[in-house]
Scaffold this motif. Sequence first.
Motif, PDB file in Angstrom:
ATOM      1  N   UNK A 234       0.819  -1.211   0.000  1.00 53.16           N
ATOM      2  CA  UNK A 234       0.000   0.000   0.000  1.00 53.16           C
ATOM      3  C   UNK A 234       0.856   1.266   0.000  1.00 53.16           C
ATOM      4  N   UNK A 235       2.071   1.200   0.581  1.00 48.94           N
ATOM      5  CA  UNK A 235       2.991   2.342   0.545  1.00 48.94           C
ATOM      6  C   UNK A 235       3.334   2.681  -0.906  1.00 48.94           C
ATOM      7  N   UNK A 236       3.660   1.675  -1.717  1.00 49.24           N
ATOM      8  CA  UNK A 236       3.979   1.895  -3.123  1.00 49.24           C
ATOM      9  C   UNK A 236       2.735   2.366  -3.884  1.00 49.24           C
ATOM     10  N   UNK A 237       1.540   1.829  -3.524  1.00 52.80           N
ATOM     11  CA  UNK A 237       0.314   2.276  -4.183  1.00 52.80           C
ATOM     12  C   UNK A 237       0.080   3.772  -3.949  1.00 52.80           C
ATOM     13  N   UNK A 238       0.310   4.224  -2.705  1.00 49.92           N
ATOM     14  CA  UNK A 238       0.136   5.644  -2.372  1.00 49.92           C
ATOM     15  C   UNK A 238       1.113   6.509  -3.169  1.00 49.92           C
ATOM     16  N   UNK A 239       2.419   6.077  -3.251  1.00 52.49           N
ATOM     17  CA  UNK A 239       3.420   6.840  -4.008  1.00 52.49           C
ATOM     18  C   UNK A 239       3.060   6.912  -5.496  1.00 52.49           C
ATOM     19  N   UNK A 240       2.588   5.789  -6.031  1.00 53.90           N
ATOM     20  CA  UNK A 240       2.228   5.781  -7.459  1.00 53.90           C
ATOM     21  C   UNK A 240       1.122   6.789  -7.732  1.00 53.90           C
ATOM     22  N   UNK A 241       0.064   6.821  -6.910  1.00 53.58           N
ATOM     23  CA  UNK A 241      -1.064   7.708  -7.169  1.00 53.58           C
ATOM     24  C   UNK A 241      -0.705   9.181  -6.947  1.00 53.58           C
ATOM     25  N   UNK A 242       0.069   9.451  -5.919  1.00 55.12           N
ATOM     26  CA  UNK A 242       0.362  10.850  -5.607  1.00 55.12           C
ATOM     27  C   UNK A 242       1.474  11.432  -6.473  1.00 55.12           C
ATOM     28  N   UNK A 243       2.538  10.660  -6.739  1.00 57.30           N
ATOM     29  CA  UNK A 243       3.687  11.199  -7.457  1.00 57.30           C
ATOM     30  C   UNK A 243       3.579  11.021  -8.969  1.00 57.30           C
ATOM     31  N   UNK A 244       3.027   9.863  -9.382  1.00 56.65           N
ATOM     32  CA  UNK A 244       3.018   9.573 -10.822  1.00 56.65           C
ATOM     33  C   UNK A 244       1.679   9.884 -11.491  1.00 56.65           C
ATOM     34  N   UNK A 245       0.597   9.769 -10.739  1.00 50.22           N
ATOM     35  CA  UNK A 245      -0.721   9.923 -11.348  1.00 50.22           C
ATOM     36  C   UNK A 245      -1.397  11.233 -10.952  1.00 50.22           C
ATOM     37  N   UNK A 246      -0.714  12.028 -10.124  1.00 49.61           N
ATOM     38  CA  UNK A 246      -1.278  13.310  -9.669  1.00 49.61           C
ATOM     39  C   UNK A 246      -2.663  13.097  -9.059  1.00 49.61           C
ATOM     40  N   UNK A 247      -2.770  12.012  -8.271  1.00 51.74           N
ATOM     41  CA  UNK A 247      -4.050  11.669  -7.680  1.00 51.74           C
ATOM     42  C   UNK A 247      -3.906  11.350  -6.210  1.00 51.74           C
TER      43      UNK A 247
END
Length: 695
Positions: A659-672
């Motif tokens: 879930x840590x990686x999921x949070x980073x993906x959405x916030x840093x890469x997907x602007x979400x």
Amino acid sequence: MAIRDTTIEELRAENEDLRLRLEEAEEALQAIRSGEVDALVVSAPDGARVYTLEGAEHPYRMLVESINEGAATLASDGTILYCNSSLATLLQVPLEKLIGSNFTSRAAAPDVTTVAAILERCRKEQCRAEVRLVTSGGHYVPVLFSCRGLGMEKDGLSAVITDLSEKKRADEIVASGELTGSIIEQAGQVILVCDANGKIIRASQLAHELYEKNLLGERFDEVCVLRMGDSRSIFSILDPLQGRTIRNEEVMLEGKTSPERHFVLNAGTLTDRQGKVIGCIVTLTDITYRKRAEQAVLKSEARFRSLFEGALDGIFLTSTGGRMLAANPAACEIFMMPEEELCELGRGGIVDEDDPAVIELLEERRRTGKTRGELTFKRKDGTRFPADVTSVIVGGEEPHAFVIFRDITDRKLAENSLLVAKDELEREVAMRTDELAQTLARLEEEMVARINAVEALREKERMLIHQGRQAALGEMIGNIAHQWRQPLNVLGLIIQKMPLAYRKGLFTEVFLDESVTNAMRMINHMSVTIDDFRNFFRLDRDKTAFKISQAVDNALRLIEGSFESRQIDIAIDYGEDPVICGYPNEYAQVVLNILNNAKDTFEARKIESPRIVIAAYATGEASVLTVRDNAGGIPDNIMPKIFDPYFTTKGPQGTGIGLFMAKNIMEKNMNGSISVRNTGDGAEFRIEAGTVHGC
């Protein structure tokens, strides 16, 4: 003002009469010389007299003496042999001195040549010309000089000299009258000449233009309404007609449609030679612009006086030599003395002459007409104070200067205080600089330590990512095993079935084709599974627009075998199936992490009818995907920690980075963003991302 009592027409008639009389006299003299006349009848005060001319010299002389014209007998060289008393009177020379003198010597210098030429030509023919003779007093007398020879038997000349003074004066009077009329008409002033009854008989062109009509014949008081001075009384033409002279009186003409105009009025009486009033003359000089200028000057002076008196700064009006002419109240207050005393002291009494700036500022003002600087002033009690001074020279017949100054004692004290504060500040800055240098050194050391710590954290993060990938790879291998287990069983059964069919005689061509077709279908299914896993782990290089259903379906294909074997029901509602902008494989990895966590929770809690509901919809500029399960929810005490790195509830089997990686993906890469909340029977994850407008 005296005026002649004869008209121009009368003078012209008189002039013509004199000319006719002159011609008659010349004809009579000619007849006498030629012997055509035996006697003359001459009118005298005591009655008519008869003069016999036949060889009688005395009667001839009496005739010559009685005429008004000058007459003379001249020698051929111009010597006067005889002349009558009229010529002597004309030249104001005694008769005895005149006889024997040369006539040419009596001519004005410019006319000597003309007289000599006449004396030369008149021997042959009668000659005449207008010349000027000189009296004993040196005055020029205009005359008509007529001359002819006495005859062949006599060597002499006969001359008649007619005084033209009256004729000239008459001509001048005529010309003067015409000139006067022309002058009046063309004058640059309003000029009106009235007769004794107040009627306008002459007017300048400006007068006609002023009243916009022909004024001749009009009564002055009826057409010319002039208000005099402050009294506002009306000027009447009766005043100059009754002998009262008006000089330089200001009057005002009120126009019906045009603005009022101002004039200077002069009016005087006209009289004849006997002093009888025959009319008057009125002149009006337009001073409208001057009055407006005066009013403007008065307003300007009032504004200047207001500024001068009300200014907060001190102001002096001085001569360029330093003499004080005026001081405003602020200056008197600053110097604590009255204006009269300040003016008496002058520049030398209030300026500190030891101040070197005095000479510099005076020289600059002399050179450029203005200056500004600081001077030291002194009061009556000897105290001195600094002042900011501005001085400007104002030109004119007597140039003078304005001096504007302001006491800057408080400013100087403030400047000194600022200098002291500046020194203290510089010392403080030096101390702070040293402290800052030391602090920077410590910070540099701390920075190095922090950089090392960050590197260590990055290394640890890389290890976590590696571990996560390893764990994901392990799960993927397990999923591949689940995906391949059924196809492998089917292949095994097909292979085992072939020898049995052969031994029983059932191994026909049709059986062989069906067995090969079923085997190839299983092999293709296993190949597609390998492609799905390979595409899932391929890194997305660029953002792209994709549908949510595309990413979710990719994730579900990887785990469908594992979920089917555990009888986990999945319900999907894509709604309008929003299109978002980002990395589809990374988005699918986020969904996959959530689904795997739900599967593990189902197994750990032994949920009898496990169920997952997936829904997608758009809201404003964002797309939303929710994943809800019925695994009982997340305890409140661990809800805030589930997105932290290394946090896991699975014991040694969990890595704590999914879930840590999921949070980073959405916030840093997907602007979400990604969030979680508990529902009635489980947990709901909410995934938000920008729509396609973000690409």
